[in-house]
Design a protein around this motif. Structure first.
Motif, PDB file in Angstrom:
ATOM      1  N   ILE A  57       0.800  -1.227   0.000  1.00 32.98           N
ATOM      2  CA  ILE A  57       0.000   0.000   0.000  1.00 32.98           C
ATOM      3  C   ILE A  57       0.833   1.279   0.000  1.00 32.98           C
ATOM      4  O   ILE A  57       0.313   2.353  -0.309  1.00 32.98           O
ATOM      5  CB  ILE A  57      -0.971   0.016   1.211  1.00 32.98           C
ATOM      6  CG1 ILE A  57      -0.203  -0.071   2.534  1.00 32.98           C
ATOM      7  CG2 ILE A  57      -1.960  -1.119   1.101  1.00 32.98           C
ATOM      8  CD1 ILE A  57      -1.102  -0.141   3.755  1.00 32.98           C
ATOM      9  N   ASN A  58       2.126   1.186   0.310  1.00 33.62           N
ATOM     10  CA  ASN A  58       2.992   2.369   0.232  1.00 33.62           C
ATOM     11  C   ASN A  58       3.727   2.410  -1.110  1.00 33.62           C
ATOM     12  O   ASN A  58       3.954   1.371  -1.745  1.00 33.62           O
ATOM     13  CB  ASN A  58       4.020   2.378   1.361  1.00 33.62           C
ATOM     14  CG  ASN A  58       3.483   3.038   2.618  1.00 33.62           C
ATOM     15  OD1 ASN A  58       2.346   3.531   2.641  1.00 33.62           O
ATOM     16  ND2 ASN A  58       4.282   3.059   3.662  1.00 33.62           N
ATOM     17  N   SER A  59       4.125   3.583  -1.515  1.00 28.44           N
ATOM     18  CA  SER A  59       4.887   3.748  -2.750  1.00 28.44           C
ATOM     19  C   SER A  59       6.251   3.085  -2.624  1.00 28.44           C
ATOM     20  O   SER A  59       6.810   2.970  -1.520  1.00 28.44           O
ATOM     21  CB  SER A  59       5.067   5.245  -3.063  1.00 28.44           C
ATOM     22  OG  SER A  59       6.031   5.429  -4.072  1.00 28.44           O
ATOM     23  N   VAL A  60       6.813   2.668  -3.760  1.00 30.49           N
ATOM     24  CA  VAL A  60       8.137   2.053  -3.779  1.00 30.49           C
ATOM     25  C   VAL A  60       9.204   3.024  -3.294  1.00 30.49           C
ATOM     26  O   VAL A  60      10.278   2.618  -2.841  1.00 30.49           O
ATOM     27  CB  VAL A  60       8.461   1.546  -5.199  1.00 30.49           C
ATOM     28  CG1 VAL A  60       8.626   2.711  -6.165  1.00 30.49           C
ATOM     29  CG2 VAL A  60       9.703   0.682  -5.202  1.00 30.49           C
ATOM     30  N   GLU A 147      -0.137   7.558  -6.556  1.00 29.96           N
ATOM     31  CA  GLU A 147      -1.018   6.637  -7.279  1.00 29.96           C
ATOM     32  C   GLU A 147      -2.149   6.190  -6.349  1.00 29.96           C
ATOM     33  O   GLU A 147      -1.910   5.866  -5.182  1.00 29.96           O
ATOM     34  CB  GLU A 147      -0.252   5.416  -7.769  1.00 29.96           C
ATOM     35  CG  GLU A 147       0.784   5.720  -8.845  1.00 29.96           C
ATOM     36  CD  GLU A 147       1.444   4.460  -9.356  1.00 29.96           C
ATOM     37  OE1 GLU A 147       0.986   3.351  -8.956  1.00 29.96           O
ATOM     38  OE2 GLU A 147       2.411   4.567 -10.126  1.00 29.96           O
ATOM     39  N   ALA A 148      -3.347   6.171  -6.911  1.00 25.84           N
ATOM     40  CA  ALA A 148      -4.496   5.680  -6.132  1.00 25.84           C
ATOM     41  C   ALA A 148      -4.365   4.171  -5.935  1.00 25.84           C
ATOM     42  O   ALA A 148      -3.851   3.451  -6.790  1.00 25.84           O
ATOM     43  CB  ALA A 148      -5.799   6.013  -6.856  1.00 25.84           C
ATOM     44  N   TRP A 149      -4.816   3.702  -4.782  1.00 22.29           N
ATOM     45  CA  TRP A 149      -4.758   2.271  -4.505  1.00 22.29           C
ATOM     46  C   TRP A 149      -5.643   1.482  -5.458  1.00 22.29           C
ATOM     47  O   TRP A 149      -6.738   1.914  -5.836  1.00 22.29           O
ATOM     48  CB  TRP A 149      -5.250   1.988  -3.086  1.00 22.29           C
ATOM     49  CG  TRP A 149      -4.272   2.398  -2.021  1.00 22.29           C
ATOM     50  CD1 TRP A 149      -3.025   2.916  -2.185  1.00 22.29           C
ATOM     51  CD2 TRP A 149      -4.494   2.313  -0.609  1.00 22.29           C
ATOM     52  NE1 TRP A 149      -2.437   3.157  -0.981  1.00 22.29           N
ATOM     53  CE2 TRP A 149      -3.317   2.804   0.016  1.00 22.29           C
ATOM     54  CE3 TRP A 149      -5.550   1.901   0.186  1.00 22.29           C
ATOM     55  CZ2 TRP A 149      -3.176   2.863   1.398  1.00 22.29           C
ATOM     56  CZ3 TRP A 149      -5.419   1.954   1.560  1.00 22.29           C
ATOM     57  CH2 TRP A 149      -4.249   2.429   2.173  1.00 22.29           C
ATOM     58  N   GLY A 150      -5.137   0.312  -5.825  1.00 31.68           N
ATOM     59  CA  GLY A 150      -5.951  -0.625  -6.581  1.00 31.68           C
ATOM     60  C   GLY A 150      -6.721  -1.534  -5.641  1.00 31.68           C
ATOM     61  O   GLY A 150      -6.662  -1.392  -4.400  1.00 31.68           O
ATOM     62  N   VAL A 151      -7.417  -2.509  -6.233  1.00 33.34           N
ATOM     63  CA  VAL A 151      -8.217  -3.442  -5.419  1.00 33.34           C
ATOM     64  C   VAL A 151      -7.332  -4.213  -4.448  1.00 33.34           C
ATOM     65  O   VAL A 151      -7.662  -4.388  -3.276  1.00 33.34           O
ATOM     66  CB  VAL A 151      -8.995  -4.411  -6.331  1.00 33.34           C
ATOM     67  CG1 VAL A 151      -9.722  -5.466  -5.494  1.00 33.34           C
ATOM     68  CG2 VAL A 151      -9.988  -3.644  -7.194  1.00 33.34           C
ATOM     69  N   GLY A 152      -6.160  -4.677  -4.937  1.00 33.35           N
ATOM     70  CA  GLY A 152      -5.268  -5.455  -4.090  1.00 33.35           C
ATOM     71  C   GLY A 152      -4.804  -4.676  -2.876  1.00 33.35           C
ATOM     72  O   GLY A 152      -4.731  -5.214  -1.764  1.00 33.35           O
ATOM     73  N   ALA A 153      -4.488  -3.386  -3.072  1.00 30.18           N
ATOM     74  CA  ALA A 153      -4.029  -2.562  -1.963  1.00 30.18           C
ATOM     75  C   ALA A 153      -5.126  -2.382  -0.924  1.00 30.18           C
ATOM     76  O   ALA A 153      -4.875  -2.412   0.289  1.00 30.18           O
ATOM     77  CB  ALA A 153      -3.555  -1.209  -2.483  1.00 30.18           C
ATOM     78  N   TRP A 154      -6.366  -2.173  -1.399  1.00 31.63           N
ATOM     79  CA  TRP A 154      -7.480  -2.017  -0.465  1.00 31.63           C
ATOM     80  C   TRP A 154      -7.720  -3.317   0.329  1.00 31.63           C
ATOM     81  O   TRP A 154      -8.031  -3.286   1.521  1.00 31.63           O
ATOM     82  CB  TRP A 154      -8.746  -1.610  -1.213  1.00 31.63           C
ATOM     83  CG  TRP A 154      -8.827  -0.145  -1.502  1.00 31.63           C
ATOM     84  CD1 TRP A 154      -8.693   0.462  -2.722  1.00 31.63           C
ATOM     85  CD2 TRP A 154      -9.047   0.904  -0.549  1.00 31.63           C
ATOM     86  NE1 TRP A 154      -8.816   1.815  -2.596  1.00 31.63           N
ATOM     87  CE2 TRP A 154      -9.032   2.125  -1.270  1.00 31.63           C
ATOM     88  CE3 TRP A 154      -9.250   0.941   0.819  1.00 31.63           C
ATOM     89  CZ2 TRP A 154      -9.221   3.361  -0.651  1.00 31.63           C
ATOM     90  CZ3 TRP A 154      -9.426   2.170   1.440  1.00 31.63           C
ATOM     91  CH2 TRP A 154      -9.412   3.362   0.709  1.00 31.63           C
ATOM     92  N   ILE A 155      -7.573  -4.451  -0.354  1.00 28.69           N
ATOM     93  CA  ILE A 155      -7.738  -5.741   0.332  1.00 28.69           C
ATOM     94  C   ILE A 155      -6.682  -5.908   1.425  1.00 28.69           C
ATOM     95  O   ILE A 155      -6.977  -6.328   2.546  1.00 28.69           O
ATOM     96  CB  ILE A 155      -7.664  -6.904  -0.671  1.00 28.69           C
ATOM     97  CG1 ILE A 155      -8.895  -6.883  -1.596  1.00 28.69           C
ATOM     98  CG2 ILE A 155      -7.571  -8.248   0.050  1.00 28.69           C
ATOM     99  CD1 ILE A 155      -8.856  -7.911  -2.702  1.00 28.69           C
ATOM    100  N   MET A 156      -5.433  -5.562   1.095  1.00 30.35           N
ATOM    101  CA  MET A 156      -4.371  -5.672   2.083  1.00 30.35           C
ATOM    102  C   MET A 156      -4.574  -4.682   3.229  1.00 30.35           C
ATOM    103  O   MET A 156      -4.316  -5.006   4.395  1.00 30.35           O
ATOM    104  CB  MET A 156      -3.013  -5.443   1.422  1.00 30.35           C
ATOM    105  CG  MET A 156      -2.641  -6.487   0.380  1.00 30.35           C
ATOM    106  SD  MET A 156      -2.622  -8.172   1.050  1.00 30.35           S
ATOM    107  CE  MET A 156      -1.181  -8.089   2.105  1.00 30.35           C
TER     108      MET A 156
END
Length: 292
Positions: A57-60, A147-156
């Protein structure tokens, strides 16, 4: 050189421990120790999940450090796993000494204790989880290209709720299943006792028994399907089958016999037929069967 048969001496020790305060105390203490060991494993799982979560969920270009130190979570898993194996083994042994039966547990089974411990450990780790830079956005502190979070980031991100929820649900399901199994076992024990008093007891022949592998022989218990044949006293030979959870060395071989009790008035009614896979004549040793 001993002048006493070791098996006889062990049986006498187990008889003295049956229902004793010593066995009860040991069962409770080892159960609590097993719960604590499983909680340590859960804490380690929470720590590793926290690391994966913050990376997702954090930027690289931002921080990927989890809130739980690597040394802590890396130590928690092996220590907790080894501790769980040792404590649950001791819990099982003392539980069986307390009940006098090796086919079921008093109170909670090891699976329920471990699952509740895992859930507790994960819950204890939650306050230490790393906080994301922002909710809904992977903040880029270098190039400022968020960048806005994708589905995977929201799940995590939602793992703070669903990860402990999974273990809690599994633990509660295990307890509910155990309560239902205990109720079913009590009903069968009562019916077996009734049939032992008023029905007919015969020696049933084992006509089908599995050959256990070398790996299965090293386990404490094995789930096996057994088929028995018996004469119903009315000129017919009947076959029934049952599922049993037995120590591998106590699984009967084909050709051996085991006690079987049935209602001579309705010998075709499989619901009123019970067999003792261990050979014991106590009502609790008899299990339900179905038509083969």
């Amino acid at each position: 050189m001993s002048l006493t048969d070791p098996k006889t001496a062990a049986a006498e020790r187990d008889r003295k421990l049956l229902g004793s305060p010593r066995a009860l105390t040991a069962t409770i203490l080892w159960g609590l120790a097993g719960f604590a060991a499983a909680a340590i494993v859960g804490f380690g799982i929470g720590g590793f999940f926290d690391q994966v979560r913050i990376v997702s969920i954090n930027s690289v270009f931002s921080t990927w450090d989890g809130g739980i130190p690597v040394a802590v979570r890396s130590t928690a898993l092996p220590v907790g796993i080894i501790g769980s194996i040792i404590t649950m083994g001791a819990y099982s042994a003392w539980n069986h000494r307390y009940t006098g039966r090796r086919t079921y547990y008093a109170f909670l089974g090891p699976a329920s204790i471990v699952l509740l411990g895992l859930a507790t450990g994960v819950l204890l780790s939650l306050p230490m989880w790393a906080t994301p830079d922002a909710v809904g956005v992977a903040v880029d502190p270098v190039f400022h290209e968020d960048e806005a979070w994708g589905v995977g980031a929201w799940i995590m991100y939602a793992g703070i709720w669903w990860l402990p929820g999974i273990f809690i649900a599994l633990g509660l399901t295990s307890i509910i299943g155990r309560l239902r199994a205990q109720r079913f076992r009590r009903r069968n024990t009562d019916l077996a006792a009734e049939l032992l008093a008023s029905g007919r007891l015969v020696d049933a022949e084992v006509t089908s028994s599995p050959l256990l592998s070398a790996e299965a022989m090293t386990a404490s218990r094995a789930a096996v399907s057994l088929t028995f044949a018996f004469d119903d006293g009315q000129g017919s030979r009947r076959w029934v089958t049952c599922l049993a959870l037995l120590p591998p060395r106590e699984v009967p071989a084909e050709g051996e016999t085991r006690p079987l009790v049935f209602d001579p008035r309705t010998p075709a009614n499989a619901k009123r037929i019970f067999v003792s896979p261990t050979g014991d004549l106590e009502p609790s040793a008899f299990v339900a069967v179905r038509a083969a």
